[in-house]
Design an enzyme around this catalytic site. Structure first.
Site, mmCIF file in Angstrom:
data_model
loop_
_atom_site.group_PDB
_atom_site.id
_atom_site.type_symbol
_atom_site.label_atom_id
_atom_site.label_comp_id
_atom_site.label_asym_id
_atom_site.label_seq_id
_atom_site.Cartn_x
_atom_site.Cartn_y
_atom_site.Cartn_z
ATOM 1 C CG ASP A 40 -44.994 37.926 11.460
ATOM 2 O OD1 ASP A 40 -44.018 38.089 12.224
ATOM 3 O OD2 ASP A 40 -46.008 38.646 11.502
ATOM 4 C CE LYS A 51 -47.017 42.056 13.100
ATOM 5 N NZ LYS A 51 -46.990 40.607 13.256
ATOM 6 C CB THR A 67 -45.500 44.426 17.042
ATOM 7 O OG1 THR A 67 -46.241 43.312 17.524
ATOM 8 C CG2 THR A 67 -45.345 45.451 18.151
ATOM 9 C CB SER A 111 -38.243 43.177 19.315
ATOM 10 O OG SER A 111 -39.246 42.352 18.800
HETATM 11 P P1 NDP Z 1 -55.438 39.915 15.110
HETATM 12 O O1 NDP Z 1 -56.142 40.769 16.113
HETATM 13 O O2 NDP Z 1 -55.119 40.460 13.772
HETATM 14 O O3 NDP Z 1 -56.332 38.577 14.833
HETATM 15 C C1 NDP Z 1 -56.908 37.900 15.912
HETATM 16 C C2 NDP Z 1 -57.567 36.588 15.432
HETATM 17 O O4 NDP Z 1 -57.959 35.862 16.594
HETATM 18 C C3 NDP Z 1 -58.819 36.773 14.571
HETATM 19 O O5 NDP Z 1 -58.857 35.754 13.614
HETATM 20 C C4 NDP Z 1 -59.953 36.603 15.618
HETATM 21 O O6 NDP Z 1 -61.153 36.106 15.077
HETATM 22 C C5 NDP Z 1 -59.354 35.523 16.498
HETATM 23 N N1 NDP Z 1 -59.872 35.482 17.864
HETATM 24 C C6 NDP Z 1 -59.719 36.436 18.823
HETATM 25 N N2 NDP Z 1 -60.284 35.994 19.984
HETATM 26 C C7 NDP Z 1 -60.793 34.746 19.737
HETATM 27 C C8 NDP Z 1 -61.483 33.783 20.528
HETATM 28 N N3 NDP Z 1 -61.783 34.014 21.819
HETATM 29 N N4 NDP Z 1 -61.855 32.605 19.957
HETATM 30 C C9 NDP Z 1 -61.555 32.353 18.655
HETATM 31 N N5 NDP Z 1 -60.905 33.251 17.840
HETATM 32 C C10 NDP Z 1 -60.531 34.423 18.389
HETATM 33 O O7 NDP Z 1 -54.134 39.381 15.867
HETATM 34 P P2 NDP Z 1 -52.774 38.868 15.174
HETATM 35 O O8 NDP Z 1 -53.153 37.944 14.078
HETATM 36 O O9 NDP Z 1 -51.870 39.998 14.880
HETATM 37 O O10 NDP Z 1 -52.077 38.050 16.387
HETATM 38 C C11 NDP Z 1 -52.596 36.801 16.819
HETATM 39 C C12 NDP Z 1 -51.652 36.158 17.848
HETATM 40 O O11 NDP Z 1 -50.416 35.794 17.236
HETATM 41 C C13 NDP Z 1 -51.302 37.050 19.041
HETATM 42 O O12 NDP Z 1 -51.338 36.269 20.216
HETATM 43 C C14 NDP Z 1 -49.872 37.491 18.744
HETATM 44 O O13 NDP Z 1 -49.145 37.752 19.922
HETATM 45 C C15 NDP Z 1 -49.330 36.236 18.044
HETATM 46 N N6 NDP Z 1 -48.158 36.526 17.158
HETATM 47 C C16 NDP Z 1 -46.966 35.882 17.422
HETATM 48 C C17 NDP Z 1 -45.854 36.103 16.623
HETATM 49 C C18 NDP Z 1 -44.564 35.394 16.922
HETATM 50 O O14 NDP Z 1 -43.510 35.787 16.378
HETATM 51 N N7 NDP Z 1 -44.559 34.342 17.738
HETATM 52 C C19 NDP Z 1 -45.892 37.022 15.466
HETATM 53 C C20 NDP Z 1 -47.208 37.607 15.241
HETATM 54 C C21 NDP Z 1 -48.286 37.370 16.080
HETATM 55 P P3 NDP Z 1 -62.315 37.112 14.468
HETATM 56 O O15 NDP Z 1 -61.842 37.506 13.104
HETATM 57 O O16 NDP Z 1 -63.522 36.268 14.452
HETATM 58 O O17 NDP Z 1 -62.386 38.285 15.413
#
Ligand code: NDP
Length: 272
Positions: free
Chosen positions: A103, A66, A62, A17
């Site tokens: 986002d 959030k 981030t 960023s």
């Molecule tokens: P969170 O920790 O809030 O959510 C993670 C999610 O991933 C949950 O639904 C979790 O499932 C699931 N998960 C984690 N590990 C596994 C696995 N091995 N197999 C299947 N499901 C899995 O993270 P965020 O939502 O904040 O971020 C997610 C991704 O998005 C990150 O990689 C982040 O860098 C990216 N991102 C990119 C942005 C961009 O601008 N390009 C902006 C925001 C985020 P469960 O609920 O079952 O634990």
């Protein structure tokens, strides 16, 4: 004195960023400084408050703060309200703190404007139901897809998110196992599985002919999910760099009232 902005997260060293906003500032002639702040896991609220007390003009928020930023904000934009998560904080003239979530608009712009993907009428699968999924599901539904299916490892989180957004369109939810036999035109990976080089376990043949794969994660080389999309015959398999730049541009617009040009920034970052 130049206006101060920053991104707060933990960890934060990896964040692109500051680079993106410094390019935006140069491009638009806006005079500002944009730093990284390592937020304390226990004292995020105090860290954010101190930044604004010291004259800061805006924060990007981030992982993992959030949801806490959503609670900290004293007023919320529509997307932030719906998402339950805030990635942009702005101090208002009446000294309140406004929370926004850019986002979703960032993802929609990357798909629809940068890549000409027609979201209206298509079948979308959203993998994951965490903070990022909460921010993008509403804006995706607003584009009028035929259906949006949210699948999560822990299906109760997908159910909760789908329940909140049901008034916006045709939305359904389930576990990853429920995907057997289904096909989608666009599969978006918002899981954190890629952080350990993994992909969520989904059935073979889930991408419809001509369908696309989109990973929210981005890296200097193709992510595991981008490689998976290619191996499954996706017409395009994209990472989230474009979304990152577009959500930053929307934050910049909210803070400065000027919209930066993004395609040259995406092109530049793709090569670094
Ligand atoms: P969170 O920790 O809030 O959510 C993670 C999610 O991933 C949950 O639904 C979790 O499932 C699931 N998960 C984690 N590990 C596994 C696995 N091995 N197999 C299947 N499901 C899995 O993270 P965020 O939502 O904040 O971020 C997610 C991704 O998005 C990150 O990689 C982040 O860098 C990216 N991102 C990119 C942005 C961009 O601008 N390009 C902006 C925001 C985020 P469960 O609920 O079952 O634990």
């Amino acid at each position: 004195m130049q206006d101060r902005y920053a991104v707060i997260g933990n960890p934060i060293e990896h964040s692109k960023s500051p680079l993106i906003h410094s390019i935006f500032a140069k491009q638009t002639g806006e005079r500002l400084i944009y730093d990284r702040v390592l937020g304390d896991l226990e004292h995020f609220e105090q860290d954010a408050a101190r930044f604004f007390q010291q004259g800061g003009r805006g924060l990007n928020v981030t992982v993992p703060f959030k949801e806490r930023a959503w609670r900290l904000a004293t007023s919320l934009g529509d997307e932030a309200q719906r998402a339950g998560a805030v990635n942009t904080l702005l101090p208002m003239p009446d000294e309140s703190l406004r929370g926004e979530n850019t986002d979703g608009i960032g993802l929609v712009r990357d798909l629809a404007v940068n890549h000409n993907f027609l979201l209206s009428g298509c079948r979308i699968l959203l993998l994951g139901a965490g903070g990022a999924a909460s921010g993008i599901a509403g804006p995706l539904l607003e584009q009028g897809p035929e259906r949006l299916f949210i699948a999560n490892r822990n299906p109760s989180k997908a159910e909760y998110l789908a329940g909140r957004l049901a008034p916006l369109g045709n939305i359904d939810w389930g576990s990853l196992e429920d995907l057997e036999g289904q096909q989608f035109d666009l599969i978006i990976n918002s899981t954190a599985a890629g952080l350990s080089g993994e992909i969520p376990t989904v059935p073979e043949g889930i991408i419809a002919p001509g369908g696309w794969a989109y990973d929210l994660m981005y890296a200097s080389k193709p992510t595991a999910f981008v490689d998976w999309g290619k191996s499954q015959g996706a017409a395009r398999s994209l990472d989230g760099l474009g979304m990152l730049v577009e959500q930053a541009a929307e934050s910049f617009f909210l803070w400065r009232g000027v919209r930066p040009e993004t395609s040259s920034v995406i092109a530049l970052l793709s090569t670094t």
